[in-house]
Design a protein around this motif. Sequence first.
Motif, PDB file in Angstrom:
ATOM      1  N   LEU A   1      -6.363  17.725  12.065  1.00  0.00           N
ATOM      2  CA  LEU A   1      -5.225  16.840  12.298  1.00  0.00           C
ATOM      3  C   LEU A   1      -3.767  17.231  12.584  1.00  0.00           C
ATOM      4  O   LEU A   1      -3.189  16.585  13.142  1.00  0.00           O
ATOM      5  CB  LEU A   1      -5.331  15.908  10.994  1.00  0.00           C
ATOM      6  CG  LEU A   1      -6.351  14.761  10.711  1.00  0.00           C
ATOM      7  CD1 LEU A   1      -6.322  14.087   9.425  1.00  0.00           C
ATOM      8  CD2 LEU A   1      -6.428  13.821  11.751  1.00  0.00           C
TER       9      LEU A   1
ATOM     10  N   ASP B   1     -12.480  10.357  13.361  1.00  0.00           N
ATOM     11  CA  ASP B   1     -11.577   9.501  12.756  1.00  0.00           C
ATOM     12  C   ASP B   1     -10.939   8.307  13.522  1.00  0.00           C
ATOM     13  O   ASP B   1     -10.835   7.209  13.115  1.00  0.00           O
ATOM     14  CB  ASP B   1     -10.408  10.150  11.926  1.00  0.00           C
ATOM     15  CG  ASP B   1     -11.003  11.202  10.690  1.00  0.00           C
ATOM     16  OD1 ASP B   1     -12.029  11.115  10.147  1.00  0.00           O
ATOM     17  OD2 ASP B   1      -9.989  11.742  10.264  1.00  0.00           O
ATOM     18  N   ASN B   2     -10.722   8.870  14.711  1.00  0.00           N
ATOM     19  CA  ASN B   2     -10.233   7.961  15.883  1.00  0.00           C
ATOM     20  C   ASN B   2     -11.248   6.772  15.955  1.00  0.00           C
ATOM     21  O   ASN B   2     -10.475   5.631  16.327  1.00  0.00           O
ATOM     22  CB  ASN B   2      -9.700   8.813  16.897  1.00  0.00           C
ATOM     23  CG  ASN B   2      -8.805   9.788  16.948  1.00  0.00           C
ATOM     24  OD1 ASN B   2      -7.817   9.446  16.064  1.00  0.00           O
ATOM     25  ND2 ASN B   2      -8.607  10.419  17.984  1.00  0.00           N
TER      26      ASN B   2
ATOM     27  N   ASP C   1      -9.489   7.424   3.738  1.00  0.00           N
ATOM     28  CA  ASP C   1      -8.765   8.417   3.854  1.00  0.00           C
ATOM     29  C   ASP C   1      -8.766   8.703   5.497  1.00  0.00           C
ATOM     30  O   ASP C   1      -7.788   9.215   6.102  1.00  0.00           O
ATOM     31  CB  ASP C   1      -9.248   9.883   3.174  1.00  0.00           C
ATOM     32  CG  ASP C   1      -8.994   9.645   1.791  1.00  0.00           C
ATOM     33  OD1 ASP C   1      -8.173   8.755   1.399  1.00  0.00           O
ATOM     34  OD2 ASP C   1      -9.654  10.219   1.095  1.00  0.00           O
TER      35      ASP C   1
ATOM     36  N   ARG D   1      -3.799   6.839   8.340  1.00  0.00           N
ATOM     37  CA  ARG D   1      -3.007   7.802   9.320  1.00  0.00           C
ATOM     38  C   ARG D   1      -1.686   7.333   9.793  1.00  0.00           C
ATOM     39  O   ARG D   1      -1.502   6.503  10.440  1.00  0.00           O
ATOM     40  CB  ARG D   1      -3.901   8.188  10.363  1.00  0.00           C
ATOM     41  CG  ARG D   1      -3.309   9.561  11.168  1.00  0.00           C
ATOM     42  CD  ARG D   1      -3.892   9.868  12.442  1.00  0.00           C
ATOM     43  NE  ARG D   1      -5.276  10.058  12.324  1.00  0.00           N
ATOM     44  CZ  ARG D   1      -6.166  10.150  13.318  1.00  0.00           C
ATOM     45  NH1 ARG D   1      -5.661  10.057  14.737  1.00  0.00           N
ATOM     46  NH2 ARG D   1      -7.269  10.364  13.269  1.00  0.00           N
TER      47      ARG D   1
ATOM     48  N   SER E   1      -0.609   6.054  13.039  1.00  0.00           N
ATOM     49  CA  SER E   1      -1.840   5.128  13.770  1.00  0.00           C
ATOM     50  C   SER E   1      -1.712   3.883  13.058  1.00  0.00           C
ATOM     51  O   SER E   1      -1.901   2.751  13.723  1.00  0.00           O
ATOM     52  CB  SER E   1      -2.906   5.965  13.692  1.00  0.00           C
ATOM     53  OG  SER E   1      -2.643   6.991  14.675  1.00  0.00           O
TER      54      SER E   1
END
Length: 215
Positions: free
Chosen positions: A67, A85-86, A118, A122, A125
């Motif tokens: 990240l 994650d995206n 988690d 972000r 975002s």
Amino acid sequence: MSTTTRQILQINASSRRVQDGQGSYSTRLASELAQALLQRQAGARLSVRELGLNPHPALDEVALGALFTPAEKRTAEQAARVAADNALIDELQASDVIVIATPMINFGVPSQLKNWIDAVARAGSTFRYTATGPEGLVKGKQVYVLIASGGVHRGQSTDGITPYLRTVLGFLGMTAVDFIYAEGLAMGPEAEAAGVASARQQIATLVGEAAALAQ
């Protein structure tokens, strides 16, 4: 929130598989809620993410390294980790209604739900820091949280789920959150049946309210 639901996202956090109408109470009851919402809102679509059966990786040193590495400098492994994650963030942002199904594990949420949180929390975002404080960027969502527990914890200090999820979801901008409780599931057959019946009554009330808003 728009009164016309376009996309429902159901997030199941239990590690117990549901088969032949048996298994995780949180998943089964959340599925009943999601299906009731689908039936009452024409054109709605449902997607289901099974965190217990397909857990998302923890936010460890490897994930943090990916990240904090500029996109153009990431290795293939780092790029794949960020992309995972995206995908969760995109799925969340594209949904109008989120149904979270979670058992109570040692007074809190299971690790697989924490890993999902988690991943989607972000900076830049789903939230951002401003001169006046943090601002959640996941807005206009209706969230339902179905909590299944062996004991009775609602409104007591032993409920570590409700305040935590209300805080973290609100931090991300999701402030329209309704909690549904299926309690006493390990306190004998009568208590189990009463807990399930109570949860179903809570579901019926909330679905009725959602239907009224959609008219």
